[in-house]
Motif scaffolding. Structure first.
Motif, mmCIF file in Angstrom:
data_model
loop_
_atom_site.group_PDB
_atom_site.id
_atom_site.type_symbol
_atom_site.label_atom_id
_atom_site.label_comp_id
_atom_site.label_asym_id
_atom_site.label_seq_id
_atom_site.Cartn_x
_atom_site.Cartn_y
_atom_site.Cartn_z
ATOM 1 N N PHE A 93 -3.759 30.833 -13.686
ATOM 2 C CA PHE A 93 -4.705 30.257 -12.744
ATOM 3 C C PHE A 93 -6.110 30.642 -13.181
ATOM 4 N N ARG A 94 -7.102 29.979 -12.585
ATOM 5 C CA ARG A 94 -8.506 30.248 -12.914
ATOM 6 C C ARG A 94 -9.245 30.572 -11.625
ATOM 7 N N LEU A 95 -10.056 31.609 -11.664
ATOM 8 C CA LEU A 95 -10.888 32.005 -10.531
ATOM 9 C C LEU A 95 -12.337 31.724 -10.883
ATOM 10 N N ALA A 96 -13.048 31.071 -9.969
ATOM 11 C CA ALA A 96 -14.481 30.826 -10.164
ATOM 12 C C ALA A 96 -15.218 31.296 -8.910
ATOM 13 N N LEU A 97 -16.296 32.009 -9.112
ATOM 14 C CA LEU A 97 -17.163 32.470 -8.029
ATOM 15 C C LEU A 97 -18.536 31.854 -8.241
ATOM 16 N N THR A 98 -19.081 31.244 -7.194
ATOM 17 C CA THR A 98 -20.387 30.615 -7.271
ATOM 18 C C THR A 98 -21.215 31.080 -6.082
ATOM 19 N N VAL A 99 -22.448 31.477 -6.352
ATOM 20 C CA VAL A 99 -23.338 31.913 -5.284
ATOM 21 C C VAL A 99 -24.481 30.914 -5.165
ATOM 22 N N ALA A 100 -24.656 30.418 -3.951
ATOM 23 C CA ALA A 100 -25.807 29.590 -3.603
ATOM 24 C C ALA A 100 -26.541 30.361 -2.506
ATOM 25 N N PRO A 101 -27.714 29.926 -2.114
ATOM 26 C CA PRO A 101 -28.401 30.666 -1.058
ATOM 27 C C PRO A 101 -27.507 30.871 0.175
ATOM 28 N N ASP A 102 -27.227 32.122 0.470
ATOM 29 C CA ASP A 102 -26.464 32.528 1.654
ATOM 30 C C ASP A 102 -24.992 32.123 1.662
ATOM 31 N N VAL A 103 -24.442 31.614 0.555
ATOM 32 C CA VAL A 103 -23.037 31.193 0.537
ATOM 33 C C VAL A 103 -22.380 31.607 -0.779
ATOM 34 N N LEU A 104 -21.195 32.191 -0.636
ATOM 35 C CA LEU A 104 -20.342 32.473 -1.784
ATOM 36 C C LEU A 104 -19.198 31.479 -1.747
ATOM 37 N N ARG A 105 -18.969 30.771 -2.845
ATOM 38 C CA ARG A 105 -17.842 29.840 -2.961
ATOM 39 C C ARG A 105 -16.832 30.445 -3.923
ATOM 40 N N ILE A 106 -15.600 30.519 -3.453
ATOM 41 C CA ILE A 106 -14.481 31.050 -4.221
ATOM 42 C C ILE A 106 -13.558 29.880 -4.521
ATOM 43 N N GLU A 107 -13.212 29.678 -5.781
ATOM 44 C CA GLU A 107 -12.295 28.599 -6.155
ATOM 45 C C GLU A 107 -11.196 29.161 -7.035
ATOM 46 N N VAL A 108 -9.959 28.826 -6.684
ATOM 47 C CA VAL A 108 -8.806 29.211 -7.494
ATOM 48 C C VAL A 108 -8.088 27.928 -7.889
ATOM 49 N N THR A 109 -7.972 27.713 -9.185
ATOM 50 C CA THR A 109 -7.314 26.526 -9.725
ATOM 51 C C THR A 109 -5.970 26.941 -10.289
ATOM 52 N N ASP A 110 -4.914 26.219 -9.905
ATOM 53 C CA ASP A 110 -3.597 26.488 -10.478
ATOM 54 C C ASP A 110 -2.984 25.189 -10.988
ATOM 55 N N ALA A 111 -1.860 25.299 -11.641
ATOM 56 C CA ALA A 111 -1.244 24.166 -12.335
ATOM 57 C C ALA A 111 -0.264 23.366 -11.485
ATOM 58 N N ARG A 112 -0.218 23.606 -10.187
ATOM 59 C CA ARG A 112 0.740 22.907 -9.328
ATOM 60 C C ARG A 112 0.020 22.020 -8.325
ATOM 61 N N GLY A 113 -0.547 20.939 -8.801
ATOM 62 C CA GLY A 113 -1.215 19.998 -7.922
ATOM 63 C C GLY A 113 -0.281 19.322 -6.949
ATOM 64 N N ASP A 114 1.010 19.389 -7.223
ATOM 65 C CA ASP A 114 1.998 18.774 -6.337
ATOM 66 C C ASP A 114 2.339 19.652 -5.136
#
Length: 112
Positions: free
Chosen positions: A39-60
């Motif tokens: 899986f892939r973890l991505a962290l993104t910071v914008a003003p006053d917000v943290l976005r956490i995204e986890v991508t995995d291989a099971r779209g189904d």
């Protein structure tokens, strides 16, 4: 955990985001695993917000809150918003946002 060290280097809170990251990563390993793919973890910071995204291989396998599980219940309680979107085929992305603004906390599940 490397993600916690990244949050620390950004000067962000660690507890709630750390728990969300742990739950989404555990779900990706448990429910989104395909042999030979991670899986892939991505962290993104914008003003006053943290976005956490986890991508995995099971779209189904789209996650949903169930009475038997506690992971997404915890994510819903700690995140201001969370949801699922299609990733590059065959993947999915489960995301959560944590707001650091003084606004009141509430959650909404959204498909983006």
């Amino acid at each position: 955990m490397l993600a916690i060290e990244q949050l620390r280097s950004w000067g962000l809170p660690l507890v709630e985001p750390g728990q969300i990251i742990a739950e989404l990563a555990a779900n990706a390993v448990t429910h989104g695993r395909v042999p030979g793919r991670d899986f892939r973890l991505a962290l993104t910071v914008a003003p006053d917000v943290l976005r956490i995204e986890v991508t995995d291989a099971r779209g189904d396998r789209i996650p949903e809150i169930r009475e038997a599980g506690r992971g997404l219940v915890l994510v819903e309680a700690l995140a201001d918003r969370w949801g699922v979107r299609e990733g590059p085929v065959p993947c999915k992305v489960v995301w959560a946002e944590v707001s650091f603004a003084a606004a009141s906390r509430g959650s909404a599940i959204r498909r983006a």
